[in-house]
Scaffold this motif. Structure first.
Motif, mmCIF file in Angstrom:
data_model
loop_
_atom_site.group_PDB
_atom_site.id
_atom_site.type_symbol
_atom_site.label_atom_id
_atom_site.label_comp_id
_atom_site.label_asym_id
_atom_site.label_seq_id
_atom_site.Cartn_x
_atom_site.Cartn_y
_atom_site.Cartn_z
ATOM 1 N N LEU A 65 38.272 16.368 -24.905
ATOM 2 C CA LEU A 65 38.955 17.014 -23.781
ATOM 3 C C LEU A 65 40.113 16.136 -23.314
ATOM 4 O O LEU A 65 39.951 14.924 -23.151
ATOM 5 N N PRO A 66 41.279 16.727 -23.077
ATOM 6 C CA PRO A 66 42.397 15.962 -22.511
ATOM 7 C C PRO A 66 42.066 15.509 -21.085
ATOM 8 O O PRO A 66 41.136 16.011 -20.456
ATOM 9 N N ASP A 103 31.381 5.725 -11.146
ATOM 10 C CA ASP A 103 30.685 5.394 -12.397
ATOM 11 C C ASP A 103 31.487 5.806 -13.620
ATOM 12 O O ASP A 103 31.574 5.050 -14.588
ATOM 13 N N VAL A 104 32.078 6.989 -13.594
ATOM 14 C CA VAL A 104 32.890 7.441 -14.724
ATOM 15 C C VAL A 104 34.089 6.518 -14.913
ATOM 16 O O VAL A 104 34.434 6.159 -16.040
ATOM 17 N N GLY A 140 33.179 4.744 -18.056
ATOM 18 C CA GLY A 140 33.667 5.729 -19.013
ATOM 19 C C GLY A 140 32.800 6.972 -18.986
ATOM 20 O O GLY A 140 31.608 6.903 -18.686
ATOM 21 N N SER A 141 33.402 8.109 -19.320
ATOM 22 C CA SER A 141 32.661 9.369 -19.203
ATOM 23 C C SER A 141 31.508 9.468 -20.181
ATOM 24 O O SER A 141 30.439 9.968 -19.839
ATOM 25 N N THR A 142 31.665 8.977 -21.388
ATOM 26 C CA THR A 142 30.582 9.063 -22.371
ATOM 27 C C THR A 142 29.363 8.275 -21.905
ATOM 28 O O THR A 142 28.223 8.740 -22.043
ATOM 29 N N SER A 179 35.185 12.631 -24.828
ATOM 30 C CA SER A 179 36.282 12.393 -23.898
ATOM 31 C C SER A 179 36.934 11.064 -24.255
ATOM 32 O O SER A 179 36.275 10.160 -24.752
ATOM 33 N N ASN A 180 38.209 10.975 -24.002
ATOM 34 C CA ASN A 180 38.924 9.720 -24.243
ATOM 35 C C ASN A 180 38.913 8.809 -23.026
ATOM 36 O O ASN A 180 39.553 7.763 -23.043
ATOM 37 N N MET A 181 38.173 9.182 -21.993
ATOM 38 C CA MET A 181 38.127 8.382 -20.769
ATOM 39 C C MET A 181 37.351 7.097 -21.021
ATOM 40 O O MET A 181 36.135 7.115 -21.198
ATOM 41 N N PRO A 182 38.082 5.959 -21.041
ATOM 42 C CA PRO A 182 37.399 4.684 -21.245
ATOM 43 C C PRO A 182 36.805 4.184 -19.925
ATOM 44 O O PRO A 182 37.121 4.694 -18.855
#
Length: 169
Positions: free
Chosen positions: A90-91, A111-112, A116-118, A127-130
């Motif tokens: 997801l972008p 927390d995210v 990171g979201s994963t 997700s690319n959210m680190p």
């Protein structure tokens, strides 16, 4: 008897008084240090207070450094943020009112951002959210969240605040 009477009236030697005073000072220092750590804290914010102008300014700087490249300079997110890309990721979503950030509690957002979201949602969530645990302090993360929240209209801030209250019960 004269020995026990004279022992009662004796004062401890001067060195003993000094040791007692030093020990008392050490105990006081330990108590104050514990109070500082556990009651007064490190001076870092522990919540996303959108009404704290200094915190919001600090958060804006951190947002520009760490978040704007993906989430947009104006919090607008990436195009088609609800649709997975060719790799199933997801972008980056917007953080303005058109996104879903305000649908989540501050604790989840923290927390995210930190892990990171994963790590928070699970490995099936692509997700690319680190995580920014190694790039920002907890206080800087709270500041970023305060900045983001400060851009929302009052009614959205109120809705998100009520969500916070409901989830804390």
């Amino acid at each position: 008897m004269s020995t026990s009477n004279s022992a009662k009236g004796r004062r401890p030697p001067p060195n003993t008084r000094i040791l007692i005073a030093v020990a008392a000072l050490v105990v006081v220092a330990i108590v104050l240090a514990a109070l500082w750590l556990f009651v007064w804290g490190s001076g870092e914010p522990m919540r996303a207070d959108a009404t704290d102008a200094q915190l919001v300014r600090r958060g804006e700087v951190q947002y520009k450094l760490h978040c704007a490249s993906c989430h947009g300079a104006n919090l607008e997110g990436q195009p088609n943020w609800r649709e997975r890309d060719e790799n199933g990721f997801l972008p980056a979503p917007p953080h303005d009112v058109t996104g879903h950030t305000w649908h989540h509690t501050d604790a989840l957002l923290f927390d995210v951002t930190k892990y990171g979201s994963t790590a928070v949602v699970g490995s099936d969530y692509k997700s690319n959210m680190p995580g920014f645990e190694d790039k920002m302090s907890d206080g800087e993360i709270w500041a970023v969240l305060a900045f983001i929240k400060s851009t929302w209209p009052a009614d959205i801030q109120e809705i998100q605040s009520e969500l916070e209250d409901t989830r804390q019960r």
